[in-house]
Scaffold this motif. Sequence first.
Motif, mmCIF file in Angstrom:
data_model
loop_
_atom_site.group_PDB
_atom_site.id
_atom_site.type_symbol
_atom_site.label_atom_id
_atom_site.label_comp_id
_atom_site.label_asym_id
_atom_site.label_seq_id
_atom_site.Cartn_x
_atom_site.Cartn_y
_atom_site.Cartn_z
ATOM 1 N N TYR A 1 68.207 82.516 43.420
ATOM 2 C CA TYR A 1 68.188 81.852 44.722
ATOM 3 C C TYR A 1 69.539 81.173 44.944
ATOM 4 O O TYR A 1 69.926 80.273 44.189
ATOM 5 N N VAL A 2 70.257 81.623 45.956
ATOM 6 C CA VAL A 2 71.631 81.163 46.164
ATOM 7 C C VAL A 2 71.852 80.761 47.626
ATOM 8 O O VAL A 2 70.942 80.839 48.461
ATOM 9 N N HIS A 3 73.087 80.355 47.905
ATOM 10 C CA HIS A 3 73.463 79.902 49.245
ATOM 11 C C HIS A 3 74.396 80.917 49.894
ATOM 12 O O HIS A 3 75.417 81.291 49.304
ATOM 13 N N GLU B 1 73.585 94.944 39.609
ATOM 14 C CA GLU B 1 73.900 94.250 38.366
ATOM 15 C C GLU B 1 72.641 93.790 37.635
ATOM 16 O O GLU B 1 71.652 93.435 38.263
ATOM 17 N N SER B 2 72.728 93.755 36.311
ATOM 18 C CA SER B 2 71.634 93.212 35.507
ATOM 19 C C SER B 2 71.608 91.702 35.668
ATOM 20 O O SER B 2 72.549 91.089 36.177
ATOM 21 N N ALA B 3 70.528 91.078 35.202
ATOM 22 C CA ALA B 3 70.404 89.623 35.318
ATOM 23 C C ALA B 3 71.522 88.916 34.555
ATOM 24 O O ALA B 3 72.075 87.917 35.025
ATOM 25 N N THR B 4 71.872 89.428 33.379
ATOM 26 C CA THR B 4 72.923 88.798 32.586
ATOM 27 C C THR B 4 74.261 88.834 33.304
ATOM 28 O O THR B 4 74.986 87.832 33.361
ATOM 29 N N VAL B 5 74.593 89.990 33.878
ATOM 30 C CA VAL B 5 75.868 90.129 34.591
ATOM 31 C C VAL B 5 75.860 89.333 35.883
ATOM 32 O O VAL B 5 76.833 88.637 36.213
ATOM 33 N N LEU B 6 74.758 89.410 36.627
ATOM 34 C CA LEU B 6 74.665 88.660 37.880
ATOM 35 C C LEU B 6 74.742 87.158 37.613
ATOM 36 O O LEU B 6 75.345 86.411 38.402
ATOM 37 N N ASN B 7 74.162 86.723 36.520
ATOM 38 C CA ASN B 7 74.234 85.311 36.144
ATOM 39 C C ASN B 7 75.686 84.872 35.952
ATOM 40 O O ASN B 7 76.095 83.799 36.404
ATOM 41 N N ILE B 8 76.486 85.712 35.305
ATOM 42 C CA ILE B 8 77.904 85.407 35.097
ATOM 43 C C ILE B 8 78.647 85.372 36.427
ATOM 44 O O ILE B 8 79.446 84.467 36.698
ATOM 45 N N LEU C 1 77.511 84.812 39.476
ATOM 46 C CA LEU C 1 77.148 83.659 40.302
ATOM 47 C C LEU C 1 77.698 82.360 39.716
ATOM 48 O O LEU C 1 78.120 81.469 40.453
ATOM 49 N N HIS C 2 77.690 82.237 38.401
ATOM 50 C CA HIS C 2 78.311 81.063 37.780
ATOM 51 C C HIS C 2 79.795 80.995 38.152
ATOM 52 O O HIS C 2 80.332 79.914 38.423
ATOM 53 N N THR C 3 80.439 82.147 38.166
ATOM 54 C CA THR C 3 81.861 82.202 38.516
ATOM 55 C C THR C 3 82.084 81.769 39.959
ATOM 56 O O THR C 3 82.978 80.967 40.251
ATOM 57 N N GLU D 1 81.059 92.668 26.542
ATOM 58 C CA GLU D 1 80.772 93.785 27.456
ATOM 59 C C GLU D 1 80.190 93.278 28.779
ATOM 60 O O GLU D 1 80.533 93.780 29.848
ATOM 61 N N ASP D 2 79.315 92.265 28.713
ATOM 62 C CA ASP D 2 78.745 91.700 29.940
ATOM 63 C C ASP D 2 79.808 90.951 30.746
ATOM 64 O O ASP D 2 79.809 91.002 31.976
ATOM 65 N N LEU D 3 80.703 90.269 30.064
ATOM 66 C CA LEU D 3 81.784 89.574 30.764
ATOM 67 C C LEU D 3 82.690 90.578 31.472
ATOM 68 O O LEU D 3 83.109 90.362 32.620
ATOM 69 N N ALA D 4 82.996 91.679 30.797
ATOM 70 C CA ALA D 4 83.827 92.716 31.414
ATOM 71 C C ALA D 4 83.113 93.338 32.614
ATOM 72 O O ALA D 4 83.733 93.619 33.644
ATOM 73 N N ALA D 5 81.799 93.537 32.485
ATOM 74 C CA ALA D 5 81.020 94.080 33.604
ATOM 75 C C ALA D 5 81.011 93.104 34.774
ATOM 76 O O ALA D 5 81.016 93.525 35.942
ATOM 77 N N ALA D 6 81.004 91.816 34.489
ATOM 78 C CA ALA D 6 81.037 90.811 35.548
ATOM 79 C C ALA D 6 82.361 90.858 36.301
ATOM 80 O O ALA D 6 82.402 90.686 37.527
ATOM 81 N N VAL D 7 83.451 91.084 35.580
ATOM 82 C CA VAL D 7 84.762 91.220 36.236
ATOM 83 C C VAL D 7 84.734 92.405 37.196
ATOM 84 O O VAL D 7 85.200 92.324 38.339
ATOM 85 N N SER D 8 84.161 93.514 36.742
ATOM 86 C CA SER D 8 84.046 94.702 37.592
ATOM 87 C C SER D 8 83.167 94.416 38.806
ATOM 88 O O SER D 8 83.461 94.867 39.920
#
Length: 349
Positions: free
Chosen positions: A105-107, A141-148, A150-152, A166-173
Amino acid sequence: MGTYNDWTDLLPFFSGFINGSITIQAEDDNMQSTASSVVPPVSPQPTPVFGIFTLQSDALSQDSLESLESLDATFFVSTAFPADSADSTHPTDTVLLSSDSVFFYVHRSVLQVASDHAFQPAISTSSPSDISRDHMTAVSESATVLNIVLHTIYGRSCLSYTPSFEDLAAAVSALVDNDISLEEYISSETPLGIHILTYAPRRALEIYILAGHYRLNDLAVTASCHLLSCNLSSITDEMAVNMGPIYLRRLFTLHTERLESLKRILMPPPHPHPATSTCKYGEQSKVVRAWTLATAYLIWDSRVDLSVNNIRSVITPMEEQLKCPLCREILRSRTNTLVVQWNSIKGTI
C-alpha cells in the motif's frame, strides 16, 4: 506489469481494508489488529518482507462475505507498506500486487515524484477515496524486489531485510524499467547504494559490472578498490560486454598503472652514507646488492595488491645481514620511503 481486470467482486473487501474498517488477524492467533496497525509476526532477523493474515468473518458485512465466497481468506501484506487507517495523516491510495501475491500500500504522490512513469497503471486522476481497479496494479517484480524498490523510492534503508545481491541487482533493473533516475537514488551515500556496497568485499567484480552497466560511477569507484587482487584473465566476454568498454578499460588501466608505478618506485637504490673507517664506499655495494635482489623479487612477483607487509618481509631479512649500522639505517629509511610512495599510488579507477 499490468492492471488486474477481475477485481470488481473484491472491491467491497479492499475498500474496507484500505479505509481501516476490516479487522485482520495474523497467522498467530494471539495477534489481532485493525488494518491501521498491521504488525508482522514476531520473528528473528532478518525482518520478514510480508505478514500472513487471515480475515475474520465476523468483521465483514454479508455483501462482502458473498463477494469473498471463492476467495482464500489468507492473504499476504507487506510489513513495511501495510494499509493505513482512515485517520492516517497521509493515507495510502494505491495498491501494488507483487508477482508472488503480496500487497503493498503506497502513495501515488510519492511514486510520481520518483517518476511520472513509475508503475504507471496505478497512477490515475480519480479521487483517492474512490477505490477502483485503477488503483490496484499487478507488477512483474517479486515481493522481495518490490520491497527494495519501494524502500528506495521512499528513501528508506532495507538492510534489515538482508536481501541477496541478486535481488538488489534486480531492484536496480526494476528502477530502470520504471524510468526512475538511478543517479538520484543510487550512490555510495544513498540507502540502496550503501546496501549494495556491503557486498563489495565478496562480490566486488559483480558490483563493478553492475555499476559499469548502468554507469553508476560512484559505486564502480568504491568497488574497484576491492579488485586489486582480481585476475583480469578471469573476466569473460559476457562480463566484459555487461561491464561496457569504458569501465573495462578503466579497470585494466588501474592494474597497468599500479604495476608501472611499483617498478618506478622500486628502481632507485638507497643513497650511500659518507665513508667511515669501517665502511667505505666499496663495502656499501652490499646495500645496493641487497636492494637489487629484493626489488628483483618484488618485480618478478609484482602484484597490483602488493601489501606493505609483503614489502617489508622481503627487504627486512636483507637489512639484518648488514653489519654496518649506517647501512642498515639507510636500507631501513629507503624501505620506509618505498612504503609511503606505494601507499600514495591511486588504488581505485
